[in-house]
Design a protein around this motif. Structure first.
Motif, PDB file in Angstrom:
ATOM      1  N   ASN A  88      37.036  27.903  35.447  1.00 22.57           N
ATOM      2  CA  ASN A  88      37.810  28.952  34.774  1.00 22.57           C
ATOM      3  C   ASN A  88      38.210  30.061  35.743  1.00 22.57           C
ATOM      4  N   GLY A  89      37.269  30.450  36.601  1.00 19.79           N
ATOM      5  CA  GLY A  89      37.551  31.517  37.551  1.00 19.79           C
ATOM      6  C   GLY A  89      38.664  31.151  38.518  1.00 19.79           C
ATOM      7  N   GLN A  90      38.616  29.933  39.028  1.00 22.36           N
ATOM      8  CA  GLN A  90      39.657  29.482  39.959  1.00 22.36           C
ATOM      9  C   GLN A  90      41.010  29.390  39.262  1.00 22.36           C
ATOM     10  N   LEU A  91      40.997  28.888  38.026  1.00 24.98           N
ATOM     11  CA  LEU A  91      42.233  28.719  37.262  1.00 24.98           C
ATOM     12  C   LEU A  91      42.889  30.066  36.971  1.00 24.98           C
ATOM     13  N   LEU A  92      42.106  31.019  36.470  1.00 22.37           N
ATOM     14  CA  LEU A  92      42.665  32.320  36.116  1.00 22.37           C
ATOM     15  C   LEU A  92      43.084  33.088  37.365  1.00 22.37           C
ATOM     16  N   TYR A  93      42.250  33.041  38.401  1.00 19.19           N
ATOM     17  CA  TYR A  93      42.581  33.739  39.645  1.00 19.19           C
ATOM     18  C   TYR A  93      43.914  33.252  40.200  1.00 19.19           C
ATOM     19  N   GLN A  94      44.070  31.954  40.335  1.00 23.51           N
ATOM     20  CA  GLN A  94      45.298  31.415  40.922  1.00 23.51           C
ATOM     21  C   GLN A  94      46.491  31.701  40.020  1.00 23.51           C
ATOM     22  N   GLY A  95      46.269  31.623  38.706  1.00 21.80           N
ATOM     23  CA  GLY A  95      47.358  31.915  37.777  1.00 21.80           C
ATOM     24  C   GLY A  95      47.838  33.350  37.892  1.00 21.80           C
ATOM     25  N   LEU A  96      46.908  34.286  38.034  1.00 23.89           N
ATOM     26  CA  LEU A  96      47.292  35.692  38.166  1.00 23.89           C
ATOM     27  C   LEU A  96      47.963  35.962  39.511  1.00 23.89           C
ATOM     28  N   ILE A  97      47.443  35.341  40.568  1.00 23.85           N
ATOM     29  CA  ILE A  97      48.080  35.496  41.882  1.00 23.85           C
ATOM     30  C   ILE A  97      49.516  34.965  41.830  1.00 23.85           C
ATOM     31  N   ASP A  98      49.703  33.810  41.232  1.00 22.31           N
ATOM     32  CA  ASP A  98      51.041  33.218  41.124  1.00 22.31           C
ATOM     33  C   ASP A  98      51.983  34.106  40.295  1.00 22.31           C
ATOM     34  N   ALA A  99      51.396  34.847  39.342  1.00 20.70           N
ATOM     35  CA  ALA A  99      52.217  35.728  38.499  1.00 20.70           C
ATOM     36  C   ALA A  99      52.560  37.041  39.199  1.00 20.70           C
ATOM     37  N   GLY A 100      51.910  37.296  40.358  1.00 20.34           N
ATOM     38  CA  GLY A 100      52.216  38.507  41.108  1.00 20.34           C
ATOM     39  C   GLY A 100      51.156  39.582  41.064  1.00 20.34           C
ATOM     40  N   PHE A 101      50.001  39.263  40.517  1.00 19.65           N
ATOM     41  CA  PHE A 101      48.899  40.230  40.480  1.00 19.65           C
ATOM     42  C   PHE A 101      48.160  40.235  41.814  1.00 19.65           C
ATOM     43  N   THR A 102      47.462  41.340  42.083  1.00 18.67           N
ATOM     44  CA  THR A 102      46.574  41.460  43.235  1.00 18.67           C
ATOM     45  C   THR A 102      45.146  41.435  42.727  1.00 18.67           C
ATOM     46  N   CYS A 103      44.308  40.571  43.315  1.00 19.50           N
ATOM     47  CA  CYS A 103      42.956  40.403  42.785  1.00 19.50           C
ATOM     48  C   CYS A 103      42.021  39.879  43.869  1.00 19.50           C
ATOM     49  N   VAL A 104      40.795  40.390  43.900  1.00 23.06           N
ATOM     50  CA  VAL A 104      39.763  39.855  44.785  1.00 23.06           C
ATOM     51  C   VAL A 104      39.224  38.573  44.164  1.00 23.06           C
ATOM     52  N   LYS A 105      39.130  37.519  44.957  1.00 19.29           N
ATOM     53  CA  LYS A 105      38.664  36.228  44.457  1.00 19.29           C
ATOM     54  C   LYS A 105      37.226  36.336  43.983  1.00 19.29           C
ATOM     55  N   PRO A 106      36.897  35.775  42.807  1.00 12.74           N
ATOM     56  CA  PRO A 106      35.536  35.915  42.283  1.00 12.74           C
ATOM     57  C   PRO A 106      34.498  35.194  43.131  1.00 12.74           C
ATOM     58  N   GLN A 107      33.362  35.827  43.302  1.00 13.63           N
ATOM     59  CA  GLN A 107      32.251  35.263  44.056  1.00 13.63           C
ATOM     60  C   GLN A 107      31.081  34.898  43.143  1.00 13.63           C
ATOM     61  N   GLY A 108      31.080  35.467  41.933  1.00 15.97           N
ATOM     62  CA  GLY A 108      30.016  35.206  40.974  1.00 15.97           C
ATOM     63  C   GLY A 108      30.333  35.870  39.652  1.00 15.97           C
ATOM     64  N   ALA A 109      29.370  35.822  38.718  1.00 16.64           N
ATOM     65  CA  ALA A 109      29.547  36.301  37.340  1.00 16.64           C
ATOM     66  C   ALA A 109      30.710  35.540  36.700  1.00 16.64           C
ATOM     67  N   PHE A 110      31.339  36.101  35.661  1.00 13.23           N
ATOM     68  CA  PHE A 110      32.487  35.420  35.055  1.00 13.23           C
ATOM     69  C   PHE A 110      33.572  36.412  34.657  1.00 13.23           C
ATOM     70  N   TYR A 111      33.918  37.274  35.644  1.00  5.68           N
ATOM     71  CA  TYR A 111      34.948  38.279  35.439  1.00  5.68           C
ATOM     72  C   TYR A 111      35.913  38.307  36.625  1.00  5.68           C
ATOM     73  N   LEU A 112      37.183  38.621  36.323  1.00  8.40           N
ATOM     74  CA  LEU A 112      38.150  39.024  37.339  1.00  8.40           C
ATOM     75  C   LEU A 112      38.468  40.493  37.116  1.00  8.40           C
ATOM     76  N   PHE A 113      38.784  41.189  38.226  1.00  5.10           N
ATOM     77  CA  PHE A 113      39.084  42.615  38.141  1.00  5.10           C
ATOM     78  C   PHE A 113      40.365  42.898  38.933  1.00  5.10           C
ATOM     79  N   PRO A 114      41.506  42.467  38.375  1.00  5.99           N
ATOM     80  CA  PRO A 114      42.771  42.622  39.091  1.00  5.99           C
ATOM     81  C   PRO A 114      43.302  44.058  39.020  1.00  5.99           C
ATOM     82  N   LYS A 115      44.238  44.352  39.903  1.00  9.20           N
ATOM     83  CA  LYS A 115      44.940  45.622  39.865  1.00  9.20           C
ATOM     84  C   LYS A 115      45.972  45.583  38.749  1.00  9.20           C
ATOM     85  N   ALA A 116      45.993  46.629  37.932  1.00 10.99           N
ATOM     86  CA  ALA A 116      47.000  46.714  36.878  1.00 10.99           C
ATOM     87  C   ALA A 116      48.379  46.900  37.510  1.00 10.99           C
ATOM     88  N   LEU A 117      49.415  46.588  36.757  1.00  9.73           N
ATOM     89  CA  LEU A 117      50.775  46.645  37.294  1.00  9.73           C
ATOM     90  C   LEU A 117      51.427  48.007  37.086  1.00  9.73           C
TER      91      LEU A 117
END
Length: 394
Positions: free
Chosen positions: A309-338
């Motif tokens: 799930n983390g890889q899927l959401l991370y890549q999807g947000l990056i492809d959409a133009g978001f900036t985000c640190v790749k998750p290393q653990g837990a189950f959250y992403l913390f992207p920059k708002a637009l």
């Protein structure tokens, strides 16, 4: 007539809970399948079969009074010994049962620690982004929460800002790794430097400074990342652990505090923890679940769904133009708002039934949290909506 502070806490829900409740109402209107709720960190991986089997066996074959009766306040002695043995096997420590105090989850564990340590004028330091409840937990026992601004390039620690905030009033530093909400894992270098700075300040101030290590996500660390066990680096560490995430047992409320023998004045610290638990009406952790986790300690946790799930959401947000640190653990992403106003951004996301939590609540304005402990299919269906949301800002 009543405590204004308690009334405020009871009637003003957390932003996370408010968004979650909005999602429940919205689902009734448009259908569950049309809501993309990233608000709540509620594990969607099923409770492991070995936990279920242990609970059934204990309920079936043990005397009811042993399963459902009171235990002593620190917890069932045999359970504490079993858990200490498991910790030792994993981390090369030398704990036994007297080093553990069993609690009703990590929230109880950290609140008990705050209550046990806090004296008038004491300050507790945390690193943004941080779990929002730390503030009310600390303030409820008379302490002051001091926040170190986020290091947003990797969500490690801004040590220059940290050192500015250390004072003779500093009683403890709260460490949460893997982190909620960033998904970052503090590196060994980070923990070593933190320990070195605190050791110097202890000597300068003439009193202990504790690390309170809040570890409910310890088992959810991804390939290539290791979570340092902080008592091996810094003696004045209290470990607060929960099985809510590793065993998918958030509703059962079971965890523990580790108090190493090496902490300054072990007897006073452990006694204060027992006293704090007493005044917080923590009679004992749930008896059945003390037995269950003791029997299951050391069993592996299945984190494959969170990895996917983390890889899927991370890549999807990056492809959409978001900036985000790749998750290393837990189950959250913390992207920059637009946009700069993260509340406005999350409000706009509701147009697409994307339910996100503003970063301001975590001490990090301009960001948002997305919990990906949800169905993989929900994430897949949400990605086109994130692209539509992002397109509005171009």
């Amino acid at each position: 007539m009543v405590s204004e502070k308690m009334y405020e806490l009871g009637t003003k829900k957390s932003t996370i809970r408010t968004i979650f409740e909005f999602g429940r109402k919205r689902a009734a209107e448009v259908g569950e399948e049309n809501i993309f709720d990233f608000s709540l960190g509620n594990p969607n991986v099923p409770t492991p079969e070995y936990v279920k089997e242990a609970a059934i066996d204990i309920l079936t074959n043990m005397p009811p009074e042993a399963v459902h009766g009171y235990t002593i306040a620190p917890g069932n002695p045999q359970a504490r010994e079993a858990l200490a043995k498991s910790i030792n096997e994993r981390f090369g420590t030398k704990f036994d049962g007297h080093n553990l105090f069993l609690t009703a989850g990590a929230a109880a564990a950290i609140t008990i620690c705050f209550k046990a340590l806090c004296e008038e004028g004491d300050e507790f330091i945390t690193f943004a982004p941080f779990f929002p409840e730390y503030r009310c937990f600390v303030e409820s026992v008379g302490g002051k929460l001091v926040v170190v601004p986020a290091k947003v390039d990797d969500f490690q620690i801004r040590f220059d800002e940290f050192e500015k905030r250390l004072t003779p009033h500093t009683k403890a530093v709260i460490v949460n790794s893997p982190n909620n909400p960033s998904g970052a894992v503090y590196s060994e270098a980070t923990i070593q430097r933190l320990s070195e700075i605190l050791a110097v300040k202890e000597k300068e101030y003439g009193h202990p400074i504790f690390i309170i290590s809040d570890e409910p996500y310890r088992e959810i660390a991804y390939e290539g990342y290791t979570v340092p066990y902080i008592p091996k680096y810094y003696k004045n560490t209290l470990v607060c652990y929960s099985y809510s995430k590793s065993f998918s047992l958030p509703g059962e409320r079971i965890g523990y505090i580790v108090v190493p023998d090496e902490v300054a004045d072990f007897g006073a610290v452990y006694g204060a923890i027992a006293g704090a638990a007493r005044v917080l009406t923590h009679v004992n952790a749930p008896s059945l679940w003390q037995l269950v986790v003791a029997r299951c300690a050391g069993q592996p946790s299945d984190i494959s769904t969170y990895v996917k799930n983390g890889q899927l959401l991370y890549q999807g947000l990056i492809d959409a133009g978001f900036t985000c640190v790749k998750p290393q653990g837990a189950f959250y992403l913390f992207p920059k708002a637009l946009e700069e106003d993260d509340y406005a951004f999350c409000e706009r996301a509701k147009k697409y039934d994307l339910l996100l939590v503003p970063g301001t609540d975590f001490g990090c304005p301009g960001y948002f949290r997305a919990a990906y402990c949800i169905k993989t299919s929900t994430i897949e269906r949400s990605l086109p909506l994130f692209k539509k949301l992002a397109a509005e800002y171009r």
